[in-house]
Design a protein around this motif. Structure first.
Motif, PDB file in Angstrom:
ATOM      1  N   ALA A 109      43.362  26.233  44.481  1.00  0.00           N
ATOM      2  CA  ALA A 109      42.376  26.913  43.642  1.00  0.00           C
ATOM      3  C   ALA A 109      42.845  28.302  43.233  1.00  0.00           C
ATOM      4  CB  ALA A 109      41.064  27.019  44.408  1.00  0.00           C
ATOM      5  N   ALA A 110      42.130  28.869  42.259  1.00  0.00           N
ATOM      6  CA  ALA A 110      42.436  30.234  41.807  1.00  0.00           C
ATOM      7  C   ALA A 110      41.762  31.233  42.739  1.00  0.00           C
ATOM      8  CB  ALA A 110      41.916  30.426  40.392  1.00  0.00           C
ATOM      9  N   PRO A 111      42.500  32.229  43.257  1.00  0.00           N
ATOM     10  CA  PRO A 111      41.857  33.259  44.072  1.00  0.00           C
ATOM     11  C   PRO A 111      40.931  34.139  43.229  1.00  0.00           C
ATOM     12  CG  PRO A 111      44.162  33.829  43.689  1.00  0.00           C
ATOM     13  CD  PRO A 111      43.953  32.453  43.114  1.00  0.00           C
ATOM     14  N   ILE A 112      39.958  34.708  43.911  1.00  0.00           N
ATOM     15  CA  ILE A 112      38.983  35.578  43.246  1.00  0.00           C
ATOM     16  C   ILE A 112      39.265  37.023  43.648  1.00  0.00           C
ATOM     17  CG2 ILE A 112      36.512  36.110  43.060  1.00  0.00           C
ATOM     18  CD1 ILE A 112      36.139  33.039  43.876  1.00  0.00           C
ATOM     19  N   VAL A 113      39.462  37.862  42.651  1.00  0.00           N
ATOM     20  CA  VAL A 113      39.726  39.291  42.881  1.00  0.00           C
ATOM     21  C   VAL A 113      38.507  40.062  42.403  1.00  0.00           C
ATOM     22  CG1 VAL A 113      41.187  41.263  42.299  1.00  0.00           C
ATOM     23  CG2 VAL A 113      42.196  38.972  42.504  1.00  0.00           C
ATOM     24  N   TRP A 114      37.860  40.782  43.314  1.00  0.00           N
ATOM     25  CA  TRP A 114      36.612  41.495  42.977  1.00  0.00           C
ATOM     26  C   TRP A 114      36.897  42.996  42.998  1.00  0.00           C
ATOM     27  CZ3 TRP A 114      31.436  38.938  43.572  1.00  0.00           C
ATOM     28  CH2 TRP A 114      30.374  39.825  43.363  1.00  0.00           C
ATOM     29  N   LEU A 115      36.664  43.631  41.870  1.00  0.00           N
ATOM     30  CA  LEU A 115      36.943  45.065  41.753  1.00  0.00           C
ATOM     31  C   LEU A 115      35.619  45.827  41.615  1.00  0.00           C
ATOM     32  CD1 LEU A 115      39.824  44.759  39.098  1.00  0.00           C
ATOM     33  CD2 LEU A 115      40.077  44.828  41.594  1.00  0.00           C
ATOM     34  N   SER A 116      35.336  46.711  42.573  1.00  0.00           N
ATOM     35  CA  SER A 116      34.076  47.470  42.586  1.00  0.00           C
ATOM     36  C   SER A 116      34.349  48.931  42.270  1.00  0.00           C
ATOM     37  CB  SER A 116      33.419  47.379  43.958  1.00  0.00           C
ATOM     38  OG  SER A 116      32.991  46.070  44.219  1.00  0.00           O
ATOM     39  N   TYR A 117      33.702  49.440  41.237  1.00  0.00           N
ATOM     40  CA  TYR A 117      33.969  50.793  40.771  1.00  0.00           C
ATOM     41  C   TYR A 117      32.805  51.745  41.050  1.00  0.00           C
ATOM     42  CZ  TYR A 117      37.692  48.455  38.178  1.00  0.00           C
ATOM     43  OH  TYR A 117      38.790  47.701  37.822  1.00  0.00           O
ATOM     44  N   ASN A 118      33.177  52.995  41.341  1.00  0.00           N
ATOM     45  CA  ASN A 118      32.220  54.110  41.314  1.00  0.00           C
ATOM     46  C   ASN A 118      31.058  53.985  42.305  1.00  0.00           C
ATOM     47  OD1 ASN A 118      31.481  56.010  38.267  1.00  0.00           O
ATOM     48  ND2 ASN A 118      31.416  56.640  40.402  1.00  0.00           N
ATOM     49  N   VAL A 119      31.360  53.528  43.515  1.00  0.00           N
ATOM     50  CA  VAL A 119      30.312  53.442  44.540  1.00  0.00           C
ATOM     51  C   VAL A 119      29.763  54.825  44.855  1.00  0.00           C
ATOM     52  CG1 VAL A 119      32.040  53.412  46.399  1.00  0.00           C
ATOM     53  CG2 VAL A 119      29.734  52.597  46.850  1.00  0.00           C
ATOM     54  N   HIS A 120      30.648  55.813  44.850  1.00  0.00           N
ATOM     55  CA  HIS A 120      30.205  57.199  44.973  1.00  0.00           C
ATOM     56  C   HIS A 120      30.084  57.754  43.560  1.00  0.00           C
ATOM     57  CE1 HIS A 120      31.928  57.132  49.276  1.00  0.00           C
ATOM     58  NE2 HIS A 120      30.624  56.901  49.279  1.00  0.00           N
ATOM     59  N   GLY A 121      28.851  58.084  43.187  1.00  0.00           N
ATOM     60  CA  GLY A 121      28.552  58.378  41.789  1.00  0.00           C
ATOM     61  C   GLY A 121      29.350  59.511  41.185  1.00  0.00           C
TER      62      GLY A 121
END
Ligand SMILES: [Zn+2]
Length: 833
Positions: A109-121
């Motif tokens: 299967a294709a791996p999933i890459v999750w990118l989370s931005y700006n948790v600290h505003g």
């Protein structure tokens, strides 16, 4: 005619151009990094991309913030993957053994890459980088990336904390002139209180992944746990003079982190290094950012089978739009964004190159999990004591939010007793909660429930103990034996009905009773509490039980009982009807052992000098959990506050300017002596110890060692020497005097999270020592060798009567990140009784 035709043609062309996919610069009208993009424009650009590249991009709104801003993710992959997106998700859960569908998963299967931005505003460059990244992924000219997306699914959350980001961006735009200045002492480099870092309630969302006390985390984690990516990146910023930081992370690593997870951090880091080297950019790895505390955006994904990472760019709130670094370079918002863009692309590339290995190792992680392969304990037993019902229910909710399975069982065993810190025998009864290590979330089970997490290195970034039985104040055992739980039956909802009674009694057993009490007080109902245990109509009630009577509530007439029953039912609280005020034991309802009380007007001090996190914990607790009104005022407005309209002042952790002004503290004392109440927390307690009111800080231990060579500290060990004088957060058992109202509803102990060395001398004749630290009561976590002697034989929680009023001293953060469930009732006691 010809002219008209060409005009029509021109209009058609313009129409077509605007319907085409645009770069951020074309869409926004400025180059990324030349100004800050407000959240609504980030949303608009992602909507634009999704609308114009519908075959390869899908946008999903997963929730909204306290201030009503949308929370969303974009899924980006090849057209073929996007057509099978739901199948990819379902297969991914099968790989993690999390699906009800037990069919064998496709391991190709294709791996999933999750990118989370700006948790600290106020670490703003990453959302700007998100705009660059999504464009690069869909840009038709970018053929290399199209190859990566054939075997990789990218999930982008362009802004985890929109309220914090906009607080910063709106502020910045309001103070910057035509040209931003790199001069660091100007106001545009000084983000004002409470800063844009946190969310609406001043919570640090990068400490909230596991606890999910905040709406942003609650909604995001629900989605995250339906996807369970192979890679997760949490984007941050640090001081402007810091080089870029990326994986591999620093020690300590939690021992449940697998060799593969460690190794792949290095693989990713080397890929980033290649690009940074080529551009001549400075960076560091393996320092400062560890993998231990389980509620971060790197550790939480890691304990859930992913490669979880923090990337840190120099910049942060002080960076403004352009900043002069110590080395004399100018750091611009564009520089910051392009670095984050680069590591993002490199992460997707390395995932694509290693797609097959990422899936196989991910599968191995979860196969190991279901065979109980993480941690030494195989089963956790949490006892179901009737008095702990509220906190047990809260714990079950937390387990559910994290996808952790639990059940119940019956029998006997031997294991670690959290209360005594010894191996002892125990019995399990129906209704006790049993959590097995043999489940897909086994690593998370260990991280959250094990009594002590092993530290490979004492220099960590955060608290070193958080074990849930302590945080929730529950009796528990951990055993190395496997116990197979059976289905858990939750208690049925409480249904009270009105009747012809003399009084109703509410047992004081937790947050739900406090919430009911608070709601009745807000209606204007007068309540009473018993200072002693009592027995009436064959029922036993403990101290703090709340009594509602017709007396003093005549204004409510026949509706009184309806108000009481409605509030109790809404909070799932059992009412005990009583037919007489003549008690068999204890104080009659008319005696002076039963005290009437009314609605209290509570003021919370905030603003410059006050810890925004400390104030936020209390604000959020009152507003969203207790649902009881609290008025927020600025501490520096001390002389403007209308004290006559105030019954209780809460002083969170902070440095209070007025506390060093004699006339202000005299005024405060005068107000207290007339019946006011102050609740001081953490360092606010220290400010009272500096006055002559009676509380005294415990003296530092004299240096007994006469060894003069001790002064010769090694330079190399400077960080370690510092660590020996601190505790970053460890758990102690505090002895409680639960006959005092401050400890009503508690057993004779309380587990406290000790985060500093503040401790006070016992109050002698001038106050009540309600919570004291005796010898050798440390249960979990790291305490520096030089502190161990100090943290004993002293006062942590106390109450001092001054005239008709009182001051309550709460030395530790009983509301810590609002997940320290067991402390909440103590704050309610302090306010109401
Ligand atoms: Zn950060």
């Amino acid at each position: 005619m010809r002219k008209i035709l060409s005009l029509i043609l021109l209009l058609a062309l313009v129409g077509q151009a605007s319907a085409q996919l645009q770069s951020p610069e074309q869409f926004l009208g400025y180059k990324i990094g030349t100004r800050y993009t407000p959240h609504w424009k980030i949303v608009s650009y992602f909507q634009h991309v999704a609308a114009n590249a519908p075959k390869t991009v899908k946008l999903q709104q997963y929730g909204q913030t306290n201030e009503g801003r949308p929370l969303m993710v974009a899924f980006i992959s090849s057209e073929e993957n996007m057509n099978n997106l739901e199948a990819i998700r379902a297969n991914n859960l099968r790989l993690a053994n999390l699906s009800r569908d037990k069919a064998a998963p496709n391991e190709n299967a294709a791996p999933i890459v999750w990118l989370s931005y700006n948790v600290h505003g106020n670490e703003t460059s990453s959302s700007e980088a998100a705009l660059m990244t999504v464009w690069a992924l869909v840009d038709p000219a970018n053929t290399k990336i199209k190859e990566w997306l054939k075997n990789t699914v990218v999930v982008m959350d362009p802004c985890i904390n929109p309220d914090g980001r906009d607080r910063y961006v709106n502020w910045f735009n309001s103070v910057v002139g035509v040209k931003a200045t790199p001069r660091m002492d100007t106001r545009e480099h000084r983000d004002p209180w409470p800063g844009g870092r946190s969310n609406h309630y001043n919570f640090d969302l990068n400490r909230d992944w596991a606890w999910q006390t905040q709406v942003e985390s609650q909604q995001r984690l629900k989605l995250y746990n339906q996807w369970m990516p192979q890679i997760h990146v949490d984007y941050h910023e640090q001081g402007i003079n810091e080089p870029y930081y990326f994986a591999p992370a620093a020690e300590p690593y939690h021992e449940i982190i697998t060799q593969w997870q460690r190794d792949f951090q290095t693989t990713i880091g080397k890929s980033h290094a290649k690009y940074f080297d080529a551009n001549g950019w400075l960076y560091f790895t393996k320092l400062r950012f560890d993998l231990f505390y389980p509620s971060y955006g790197d550790t939480y994904p890691t304990y859930n089978g992913a490669i979880g990472m923090t990337y840190e760019q120099g910049g942060g709130p002080a960076g403004g739009a352009t900043a002069l670094t110590e080395e004399g370079d100018t750091l611009t918002l564009y520089d910051r964004a392009i670095h984050h863009f680069t590591t993002g692309m490199s992460t997707i590339e390395i995932a694509s190159i290693n797609a097959s290995k990422l899936i196989t190792e991910y599968r191995k992680f979860f196969n190991r999990a279901v065979s109980g392969g993480f941690g030494e304990y195989k089963t956790y037993i949490i006892k179901n004591n009737p008095k702990d019902a509220d906190r047990l229910q809260a714990l079950l909710q937390l387990l559910e939010k994290n996808g952790i399975e639990y059940g119940t069982a019956t029998g006997n065993g031997k294991g670690y007793n959290y209360f005594t810190a010894k191996e002892e025998s125990f019995s399990v009864a129906n209704g006790d909660v049993v959590v097995s290590a043999f489940q897909p979330r086994s690593a998370m089970v260990q991280a959250l429930l094990e009594p002590k997490s092993k530290l490979s290195d004492s220099a960590t970034y955060d608290i070193t103990a958080w074990s849930l039985p302590y945080a929730y104040g529950l009796q528990a055992f951990a055993t190395k034996d496997r116990i197979n739980p059976t289905a858990y039956q939750k208690p049925a909802a409480v249904v009270n009905t009105t009747g012809d009674v003399y009084a109703y009694v509410i047992k004081w057993e937790g947050l739900q009773s406090a919430k009911t009490t608070g709601q009745l007080l807000q209606k204007g109902i007068t309540l009473r509490y018993s200072e002693v245990p009592f027995e009436v109509n064959g029922q036993k009630f403990d101290r703090g039980s709340v009594i509602v009577m017709k007396t003093s509530n005549q204004a409510f007439g026949a509706d009184l009982w309806k108000h009481v029953v409605d509030a109790a039912n809404a909070n799932n609280v059992k009412l005990y009807p009583v037919t007489t005020g003549f008690v068999d034991n204890g104080g009659d309802f008319g005696s002076d052992l039963v005290t009437p009380f009314k609605m209290k007007r509570v003021v919370l001090l905030t603003g410059e000098g006050v810890s925004s996190l400390g104030a936020g914990e209390i604000w959020h607790f009152f507003d969203k959990q207790l649902e009881y009104p609290v008025s927020l005022v600025y501490a520096n407005d001390f002389s403007r506050i209308d004290w006559a309209k105030t019954d209780v002042i809460i002083m969170p952790d902070g440095n209070y300017r007025f506390m060093s002004d004699k006339s202000s503290t005299d005024e405060l004392k005068e107000w207290v002596s007339k019946g006011g109440k102050v609740i001081a927390l953490e360092s606010a307690v220290a400010a009272f110890a500096r006055l002559d009111w009676g509380l005294k800080s415990k003296k530092a231990e004299g240096d007994n060692s006469k060894d003069p060579y001790q002064a010769l500290a090694s330079y190399e060990n400077r960080e370690r020497d510092f660590v020996s004088t601190m505790t970053p957060g460890s758990i102690y058992k505090v002895q409680l005097d639960n006959t005092h109202p401050l400890a009503f509803g508690y057993p004779e102990y309380y587990y406290t999270l000790k985060m500093d060395d503040n401790i006070y001398e016992f109050m002698n004749g001038n106050g009540w020592n309600v919570g004291v630290l005796k010898k050798e009561n440390q249960l979990a976590g790291f305490v520096g060798s030089k502190l161990q002697n100090r943290l004993k034989d002293g006062l942590l929680f106390g109450a001092q009567n001054i005239g008709r009023g009182s001051v309550i001293y709460l030395t530790d953060d009983i509301m810590f990140r609002n997940f320290w469930e067991n402390g909440k009732l103590m704050l309610c006691n302090a306010v109401f009784f």
